[in-house]
Design a protein around this motif. Structure first.
Motif, PDB file in Angstrom:
ATOM      1  N   ASN A  66       0.800  -1.226   0.000  1.00  0.00           N
ATOM      2  CA  ASN A  66       0.000   0.000   0.000  1.00  0.00           C
ATOM      3  C   ASN A  66       0.835   1.280   0.000  1.00  0.00           C
ATOM      4  N   LEU A  67       2.120   1.212  -0.311  1.00  0.00           N
ATOM      5  CA  LEU A  67       2.975   2.397  -0.300  1.00  0.00           C
ATOM      6  C   LEU A  67       2.747   3.256  -1.541  1.00  0.00           C
ATOM      7  N   THR A  68       2.806   4.574  -1.343  1.00  0.00           N
ATOM      8  CA  THR A  68       2.813   5.479  -2.490  1.00  0.00           C
ATOM      9  C   THR A  68       4.206   5.422  -3.121  1.00  0.00           C
ATOM     10  N   ALA A  69       4.360   6.002  -4.277  1.00  0.00           N
ATOM     11  CA  ALA A  69       5.666   6.010  -4.941  1.00  0.00           C
ATOM     12  C   ALA A  69       6.706   6.714  -4.067  1.00  0.00           C
ATOM     13  N   ALA A  70       6.320   7.803  -3.424  1.00  0.00           N
ATOM     14  CA  ALA A  70       7.254   8.539  -2.555  1.00  0.00           C
ATOM     15  C   ALA A  70       7.633   7.706  -1.334  1.00  0.00           C
ATOM     16  N   GLU A  71       6.652   7.041  -0.724  1.00  0.00           N
ATOM     17  CA  GLU A  71       6.934   6.200   0.435  1.00  0.00           C
ATOM     18  C   GLU A  71       7.830   5.029   0.050  1.00  0.00           C
ATOM     19  N   ARG A  72       7.578   4.462  -1.118  1.00  0.00           N
ATOM     20  CA  ARG A  72       8.407   3.347  -1.614  1.00  0.00           C
ATOM     21  C   ARG A  72       9.854   3.813  -1.794  1.00  0.00           C
TER      22      ARG A  72
END
Length: 126
Positions: free
Chosen positions: A49-55
């Motif tokens: 469930n991570l956003t691209a930024a969180e990833r």
């Protein structure tokens, strides 16, 4: 690339067998074809469930931690040999393969340990 027996990572690390797994990923015994030795390879699993930024932040954190661990030298610390990224963008950490039993395995096999041995193990952990 998810971990599968026989899969090759970075063109050189062939996954031989799963050694264990947990919430952050799995550890594999792998064969380094380039150097002809067995290594441990940690497959890091990113939460879905991570956003691209969180990833990106998560991968950067793993990279920093692997680099910091690679600078450490101590008989009680596993040596980090390599950090690579799979085709799907996940980081994999290649480490020294240490053969041995876990503390849980030792306790299951021998039962309660003598105080002197517990103290020795505790000092090694410190």
């Amino acid at each position: 690339m998810g971990g599968n027996v026989g899969a090759v990572l970075a063109g050189r690390y062939r996954l031989v067998e799963a050694l264990g797994h947990g919430g952050m990923g799995a550890v594999w015994r792998a064969r380094d074809a380039q150097l002809g030795r067995d290594v441990a390879v940690k497959e890091l699993l990113l939460p879905e469930n991570l956003t691209a930024a969180e990833r990106g932040n998560w991968i950067a954190r793993v990279d920093r931690e692997a680099r910091a661990a690679a600078r450490l030298k101590h008989p009680g610390i596993v040596t980090v040999h390599d950090l690579t990224v799979s085709e799907d963008g996940r980081p994999w950490i290649v480490m020294e393969l240490v053969r041995g039993d876990s503390l849980a395995g030792l306790l299951a096999r021998r039962g309660p340990l003598p105080v002197e041995e517990v103290a020795r193990i505790g000092l090694q952990v410190l």
